[in-house]
Design a protein around this motif. Structure first.
Motif, PDB file in Angstrom:
ATOM      1  N   ASP A  96       0.855  -1.177   0.000  1.00 44.85           N
ATOM      2  CA  ASP A  96       0.000   0.000   0.000  1.00 44.85           C
ATOM      3  C   ASP A  96       0.900   1.240   0.000  1.00 44.85           C
ATOM      4  O   ASP A  96       1.812   1.365   0.825  1.00 44.85           O
ATOM      5  CB  ASP A  96      -0.904  -0.006   1.234  1.00 44.85           C
ATOM      6  CG  ASP A  96      -1.901   1.146   1.250  1.00 44.85           C
ATOM      7  OD1 ASP A  96      -1.767   2.064   0.406  1.00 44.85           O
ATOM      8  OD2 ASP A  96      -2.808   1.137   2.104  1.00 44.85           O
ATOM      9  N   ALA A  97       0.659   2.151  -0.926  1.00 47.25           N
ATOM     10  CA  ALA A  97       1.537   3.317  -1.079  1.00 47.25           C
ATOM     11  C   ALA A  97       1.493   4.255   0.120  1.00 47.25           C
ATOM     12  O   ALA A  97       2.404   5.066   0.302  1.00 47.25           O
ATOM     13  CB  ALA A  97       1.168   4.083  -2.349  1.00 47.25           C
ATOM     14  N   THR A  98       0.456   4.180   0.946  1.00 46.99           N
ATOM     15  CA  THR A  98       0.334   5.071   2.113  1.00 46.99           C
ATOM     16  C   THR A  98       0.556   4.341   3.428  1.00 46.99           C
ATOM     17  O   THR A  98       0.401   4.941   4.492  1.00 46.99           O
ATOM     18  CB  THR A  98      -1.052   5.733   2.123  1.00 46.99           C
ATOM     19  OG1 THR A  98      -2.067   4.713   2.191  1.00 46.99           O
ATOM     20  CG2 THR A  98      -1.274   6.562   0.865  1.00 46.99           C
ATOM     21  N   GLU A  99       0.916   3.067   3.370  1.00 47.58           N
ATOM     22  CA  GLU A  99       1.104   2.283   4.601  1.00 47.58           C
ATOM     23  C   GLU A  99       2.391   2.698   5.309  1.00 47.58           C
ATOM     24  O   GLU A  99       3.484   2.663   4.726  1.00 47.58           O
ATOM     25  CB  GLU A  99       1.152   0.792   4.259  1.00 47.58           C
ATOM     26  CG  GLU A  99       1.333  -0.113   5.470  1.00 47.58           C
ATOM     27  CD  GLU A  99       1.434  -1.563   5.088  1.00 47.58           C
ATOM     28  OE1 GLU A  99       1.630  -2.398   5.988  1.00 47.58           O
ATOM     29  OE2 GLU A  99       1.319  -1.865   3.878  1.00 47.58           O
ATOM     30  N   ILE A 100       2.268   3.073   6.590  1.00 46.29           N
ATOM     31  CA  ILE A 100       3.408   3.530   7.386  1.00 46.29           C
ATOM     32  C   ILE A 100       3.931   2.368   8.236  1.00 46.29           C
ATOM     33  O   ILE A 100       3.167   1.665   8.897  1.00 46.29           O
ATOM     34  CB  ILE A 100       3.012   4.713   8.291  1.00 46.29           C
ATOM     35  CG1 ILE A 100       2.586   5.913   7.436  1.00 46.29           C
ATOM     36  CG2 ILE A 100       4.164   5.106   9.215  1.00 46.29           C
ATOM     37  CD1 ILE A 100       2.087   7.089   8.252  1.00 46.29           C
ATOM     38  N   ASN A 101       5.258   2.194   8.163  1.00 50.08           N
ATOM     39  CA  ASN A 101       5.924   1.173   8.970  1.00 50.08           C
ATOM     40  C   ASN A 101       7.258   1.757   9.433  1.00 50.08           C
ATOM     41  O   ASN A 101       8.284   1.607   8.769  1.00 50.08           O
ATOM     42  CB  ASN A 101       6.134  -0.114   8.165  1.00 50.08           C
ATOM     43  CG  ASN A 101       6.646  -1.253   9.012  1.00 50.08           C
ATOM     44  OD1 ASN A 101       7.055  -1.069  10.153  1.00 50.08           O
ATOM     45  ND2 ASN A 101       6.631  -2.450   8.455  1.00 50.08           N
TER      46      ASN A 101
END
Length: 297
Positions: A56-61
């Motif tokens: 996902d291009a907006t997934e923060i990790n």
């Protein structure tokens, strides 16, 4: 009468044959072939972003922040741990969406206004030319910054800026073509036969002016892509967390001392897209309508 009818009836077949031959000549040209490959690569990757993007291009990790390229993350990750390869793919979709929609609207409106200016009465031509010159008197970047400041940053605002600034360019080209064809024999014959103005413009003039306009529009796509990326780089384009090549570049410059990959991930697609559409557009122009160079310049 027969000559006019023959011209109208055989135009699609002749145009299709010329298009096929022209595309073959484009492929034979080194720059045209390179441009076609780059444009196809960017287009396919943007359309297929949902399938090609591994994350996902907006997934923060945050635990994976600032990673260098690997098999798991092909272009590494940014300062929030988001996969750069996925963001580049979706950023390409945003860039092409802005370019194609805004250029398409500008072409349609500019085509209509240009034909009205060239085929209509002189007072209408004077009014439209005054409007075109007024809009074009403002530098595009300054006009964009002023509009974004007043309206607010958004995808729709960028499209509005492109449409307003590009309409005069296309309208002037169409007006020039229309004035050149206005006194042609097939136009005069249609008038003598009592053909209405609207039908003359749509059936007789439109097929003869649309070709150069589409070639010019294809050459303006990289300009629009850079406008979108530039405004997003300044924080005045698409809003986070929507991925954009400009915002990827902005984030990359903020953390370039830690890793150069965000800058490369945002800059290389922008360069390749600009080169691809520029090479292809100029090759199409020189192949299909070499006289268009003099009109533009």
């Amino acid at each position: 009468m027969s000559a006019t009818a023959e011209r109208v009836s055989i135009w699609p077949t002749g145009a299709w044959s010329a298009a096929v031959k022209g595309l073959r000549r484009v492929v034979r040209e080194p720059l045209g072939l390179v441009g076609l490959i780059l444009v196809a690569l960017v287009t396919v990757s943007a359309i297929g972003a949902d399938w090609f993007a591994p994350y996902d291009a907006t997934e923060i990790n945050v635990r994976n922040r600032m990673l260098w390229p690997s098999l798991e993350h092909l272009l590494g990750t940014d300062q929030l741990g988001r996969d750069l390869f996925s963001r580049v793919l979706y950023g390409g979709r945003i860039a092409l969406e802005v370019a194609l929609i805004s250029i398409g609207l500008a072409v349609v409106i500019g085509l209509a206004l240009g034909m009205l200016a060239g085929f209509g009465p002189r007072w209408l031509d004077a009014v439209l030319i005054f409007a075109f010159d007024t809009v074009r008197s403002f530098p595009t970047i300054m006009f964009a910054l002023a509009v974004v400041t007043l309206v607010g940053p958004s995808l729709e605002t960028i499209m509005l800026i492109v449409v307003v600034t590009q309409i005069p360019v296309y309208a002037r080209v169409v007006r020039t073509q229309t004035l050149a064809l206005k006194g042609s024999e097939f136009i005069m014959a249609a008038r003598v036969m009592g053909v209405g103005t609207l039908r003359i413009m749509t059936v007789h003039l439109l097929p003869n002016v649309i070709g150069p306009l589409l070639i010019l529009a294809s050459m303006d796509i990289p300009f629009v892509v850079t406008i979108e990326a530039g405004l997003s780089f300044l924080g005045m384009g698409v809003r986070p967390p929507t991925p954009s090549w400009g915002s990827i570049l902005n984030d990359g410059y903020s953390f370039i001392s830690n890793t150069p990959w965000p800058v490369l991930a945002g800059g290389i697609p922008l360069i390749l897209t600009t080169l691809g559409f520029t090479f292809l557009g100029e090759t199409l122009r020189d192949t299909f309508d070499p006289k268009l160079r003099r009109i533009i310049e």
